[in-house]
Design a protein around this motif. Structure first.
Motif, PDB file in Angstrom:
ATOM      1  N   PHE A  99      45.090  33.141  46.194  1.00  0.00           N
ATOM      2  CA  PHE A  99      44.485  32.670  47.461  1.00  0.00           C
ATOM      3  C   PHE A  99      45.756  32.421  48.459  1.00  0.00           C
ATOM      4  N   VAL A 100      46.786  32.001  48.036  1.00  0.00           N
ATOM      5  CA  VAL A 100      48.162  31.816  48.925  1.00  0.00           C
ATOM      6  C   VAL A 100      48.405  33.103  49.243  1.00  0.00           C
ATOM      7  N   VAL A 101      48.581  34.057  48.496  1.00  0.00           N
ATOM      8  CA  VAL A 101      49.037  35.297  49.093  1.00  0.00           C
ATOM      9  C   VAL A 101      48.088  35.820  50.099  1.00  0.00           C
ATOM     10  N   CYS A 102      46.806  35.517  49.815  1.00  0.00           N
ATOM     11  CA  CYS A 102      45.824  36.250  50.882  1.00  0.00           C
ATOM     12  C   CYS A 102      45.942  35.291  52.189  1.00  0.00           C
ATOM     13  N   GLY A 103      46.397  34.127  52.376  1.00  0.00           N
ATOM     14  CA  GLY A 103      46.650  33.399  53.274  1.00  0.00           C
ATOM     15  C   GLY A 103      47.862  33.786  54.043  1.00  0.00           C
ATOM     16  N   VAL A 104      48.892  33.994  53.531  1.00  0.00           N
ATOM     17  CA  VAL A 104      49.779  34.872  53.897  1.00  0.00           C
ATOM     18  C   VAL A 104      49.649  36.036  54.608  1.00  0.00           C
ATOM     19  N   LEU A 105      48.847  36.728  54.219  1.00  0.00           N
ATOM     20  CA  LEU A 105      48.401  37.994  54.740  1.00  0.00           C
ATOM     21  C   LEU A 105      47.739  37.730  56.128  1.00  0.00           C
ATOM     22  N   THR A 216      46.152  42.867  42.700  1.00  0.00           N
ATOM     23  CA  THR A 216      45.388  43.936  43.004  1.00  0.00           C
ATOM     24  C   THR A 216      43.903  43.792  42.772  1.00  0.00           C
ATOM     25  N   GLY A 217      43.354  42.808  42.083  1.00  0.00           N
ATOM     26  CA  GLY A 217      41.990  42.592  41.758  1.00  0.00           C
ATOM     27  C   GLY A 217      41.462  41.537  42.569  1.00  0.00           C
ATOM     28  N   VAL A 218      42.331  40.767  43.322  1.00  0.00           N
ATOM     29  CA  VAL A 218      41.644  39.497  44.034  1.00  0.00           C
ATOM     30  C   VAL A 218      42.402  39.685  45.431  1.00  0.00           C
ATOM     31  N   VAL A 219      43.498  39.656  45.537  1.00  0.00           N
ATOM     32  CA  VAL A 219      44.126  39.653  46.948  1.00  0.00           C
ATOM     33  C   VAL A 219      43.554  40.987  47.808  1.00  0.00           C
ATOM     34  N   LEU A 220      43.764  42.109  47.412  1.00  0.00           N
ATOM     35  CA  LEU A 220      43.557  42.900  48.336  1.00  0.00           C
ATOM     36  C   LEU A 220      42.143  43.232  48.764  1.00  0.00           C
ATOM     37  N   PRO A 221      41.119  42.945  47.578  1.00  0.00           N
ATOM     38  CA  PRO A 221      39.757  43.227  48.078  1.00  0.00           C
ATOM     39  C   PRO A 221      39.346  41.772  49.146  1.00  0.00           C
ATOM     40  N   LEU A 222      39.775  40.670  48.608  1.00  0.00           N
ATOM     41  CA  LEU A 222      39.514  39.267  49.247  1.00  0.00           C
ATOM     42  C   LEU A 222      40.204  39.504  50.756  1.00  0.00           C
ATOM     43  N   GLY A 363      30.574  46.336  38.143  1.00  0.00           N
ATOM     44  CA  GLY A 363      31.320  45.207  37.712  1.00  0.00           C
ATOM     45  C   GLY A 363      32.340  45.587  36.671  1.00  0.00           C
ATOM     46  N   THR A 364      32.539  46.939  36.632  1.00  0.00           N
ATOM     47  CA  THR A 364      33.585  47.289  35.611  1.00  0.00           C
ATOM     48  C   THR A 364      34.939  46.978  35.811  1.00  0.00           C
ATOM     49  N   THR A 365      35.783  46.601  34.952  1.00  0.00           N
ATOM     50  CA  THR A 365      37.349  46.185  34.889  1.00  0.00           C
ATOM     51  C   THR A 365      37.870  47.351  34.359  1.00  0.00           C
ATOM     52  N   VAL A 366      39.066  48.002  35.088  1.00  0.00           N
ATOM     53  CA  VAL A 366      39.676  49.148  34.631  1.00  0.00           C
ATOM     54  C   VAL A 366      41.290  48.350  34.642  1.00  0.00           C
ATOM     55  N   ALA A 367      41.817  48.684  33.351  1.00  0.00           N
ATOM     56  CA  ALA A 367      43.476  48.147  33.528  1.00  0.00           C
ATOM     57  C   ALA A 367      43.423  46.847  34.193  1.00  0.00           C
ATOM     58  N   GLY A 368      42.564  46.110  33.703  1.00  0.00           N
ATOM     59  CA  GLY A 368      42.590  44.723  34.440  1.00  0.00           C
ATOM     60  C   GLY A 368      42.292  44.543  35.607  1.00  0.00           C
ATOM     61  N   VAL A 369      41.769  45.343  36.270  1.00  0.00           N
ATOM     62  CA  VAL A 369      41.649  45.167  37.759  1.00  0.00           C
ATOM     63  C   VAL A 369      40.150  45.506  38.036  1.00  0.00           C
ATOM     64  N   ALA A 375      36.334  50.399  43.401  1.00  0.00           N
ATOM     65  CA  ALA A 375      35.256  51.126  44.504  1.00  0.00           C
ATOM     66  C   ALA A 375      35.836  51.385  46.042  1.00  0.00           C
ATOM     67  N   LEU A 376      36.809  50.798  46.510  1.00  0.00           N
ATOM     68  CA  LEU A 376      37.499  51.106  47.586  1.00  0.00           C
ATOM     69  C   LEU A 376      38.532  52.572  47.393  1.00  0.00           C
ATOM     70  N   VAL A 377      39.022  52.473  46.166  1.00  0.00           N
ATOM     71  CA  VAL A 377      40.065  53.729  45.803  1.00  0.00           C
ATOM     72  C   VAL A 377      38.942  54.954  45.739  1.00  0.00           C
TER      73      VAL A 377
END
Length: 394
Positions: A99-105, A216-222, A363-369, A375-377
């Motif tokens: 959440f912090v990193v997303c706010g910085v973005l 990768t799994g939270v910041v970028l999509p959020l 809802g599939t998680t691959v490599a922890g992401v 979906a975006l990729v």
């Protein structure tokens, strides 16, 4: 008296309505997202309070400073994303770090407009399809909840459907009121009324941590879903009413607010999209030059709602199974429908959009992401390979 009524009271009332509609329509989604990320009931209550107060302060500050109804809101699509992503490596502290990193973005986007242009270069069908896939499981929840708990869920859905016909704006808020009635009956019946101590407003500090999966799994999509479905459309809504949004200060304020609220559990605040029309349109008075008052009163109302949010959280978390899932689901139906329409509007991009939707909804998680990132990729790769954009232009 006429000057006071038309010049002040109308925009004040519109701002209060904006806050009430926005809060009651989506706070269940925010709680669901925070809990899915691993927040305890106390941490989720703290997060709801933090995000409500910061968006209220941002609305009041921006509206007062620039004399236009700039409404800040929590990221409802972002909360839905969190609800479907689930816990990440590192648990709740890693989610807070995201959440912090997303706010910085957001702050960087205001300072460096190229970031906003980068987000806008993501094909609209792909971004909308990802959002639709993220929302689908939450929109299905009322159906599954009705099958399992009909007597608890049916009143909520009936109220929502009736109001959707009669007063669409109030359909979700009054469905929430129906849910509160169901919850109250259940709590009294089971002698499970929350203790007074659980109703007192409080915040809980969480020291952020950073993990690769959260980045990768939270910041970028959020970040993408908030920019694409909240900030950019929010500016467009205000533009449609003749207001030129001060882009850089708005993103700076909401970004800083997101960073400040994150250690207390707040996920993200941004420019409001749908609810912005309530404060910027004719409902806020005929005099456009005074509609900024609606932004200030909306912010003030959210500050009050923030104080009440702890008690609401305690009640909601004690609710019978399925009731709040039903409220959250119906709150997102409109956003889901709009996302589906946006995803499939361009015929040449329907295949990559459909693949994006399928991957996100899996809802599939691959490599922890999580699935939103993949979906975006997948969507962008297929979109480029098929030359969908060029086919559309042709």
């Amino acid at each position: 008296m006429e000057r006071s009524e038309n010049g002040t009271m109308v925009p004040v009332g519109a701002g209060v309505v904006t806050a009430l509609v926005g809060y009651t329509s989506a706070f269940a989604v925010v709680l669901a997202g925070l809990r899915a990320m691993g927040a305890t009931p106390g941490q989720a209550a703290s997060g709801l309070l933090a995000v409500t107060v910061t968006m209220g302060a941002a609305s009041a500050l921006l509206s007062w400073r620039f004399r236009m109804p700039i409404i800040s809101a929590w990221s409802t699509p972002g909360a839905a994303l969190l609800a479907t992503t689930g816990a990440v490596a590192g648990g709740w502290p890693a989610a807070v770090g995201a959440f912090v990193v997303c706010g910085v973005l957001f702050v960087l986007t205001g300072l460096w407009p190229a970031l906003a242009r980068w987000v806008q270069r993501i094909p609209t069908p792909i971004a909308q399809a990802m959002l639709a896939g993220v929302l689908l499981p939450l929109c299905i929840a009322p159906v599954t909840s009705l099958a399992k708990h009909p007597w608890a869920v049916a009143p909520v859905l009936v109220v929502w459907l009736v109001l959707l016909k009669l007063r669409p704006r109030w359909a979700v808020p009054l469905a929430f009121v129906a849910a509160l009635a169901v919850i109250a009956v259940a709590l009294v019946r089971d002698d499970a009324v929350p203790a007074v101590a659980e109703l007192v407003p409080h915040v809980e500090w969480t020291t952020p941590s950073i993990t690769l999966q959260a980045l990768t799994g939270v910041v970028l999509p959020l970040y993408i879903v908030t920019m694409a479905s909240q900030n950019i459309p929010g500016a467009a809504v205000l533009g449609s009413y003749g207001y030129s949004v001060p882009w850089r200060p708005s993103l700076a304020v909401t970004g800083v607010g997101s960073v400040l609220g994150a250690p207390f559990g707040g996920h993200a605040i941004n420019l409001a999209a749908i609810s912005a029309a309530l404060a910027a349109g004719p409902d806020a008075g005929e005099d456009r030059s005074r509609r900024w008052i609606a932004g200030v009163s909306s912010g003030a109302a959210n500050l009050v709602l923030g104080v009440l949010s702890t008690g609401l959280t305690a009640v909601v978390l004690a609710a019978p199974e399925g009731v709040i899932q039903a409220v959250a689901g119906v709150a997102l139906v409109g956003a889901f429908a709009a996302a589906c329409a946006g995803a499939m509007a361009d015929e040449s991009a329907r295949v990559p959009a459909a693949l994006t939707f399928i991957v996100a909804a899996s809802g599939t998680t691959v490599a922890g992401v999580g699935s939103a990132f993949w979906a975006l990729v997948v969507g962008i790769v297929v979109y480029v390979v098929l030359g969908a954009g060029r086919a559309s232009d042709a």
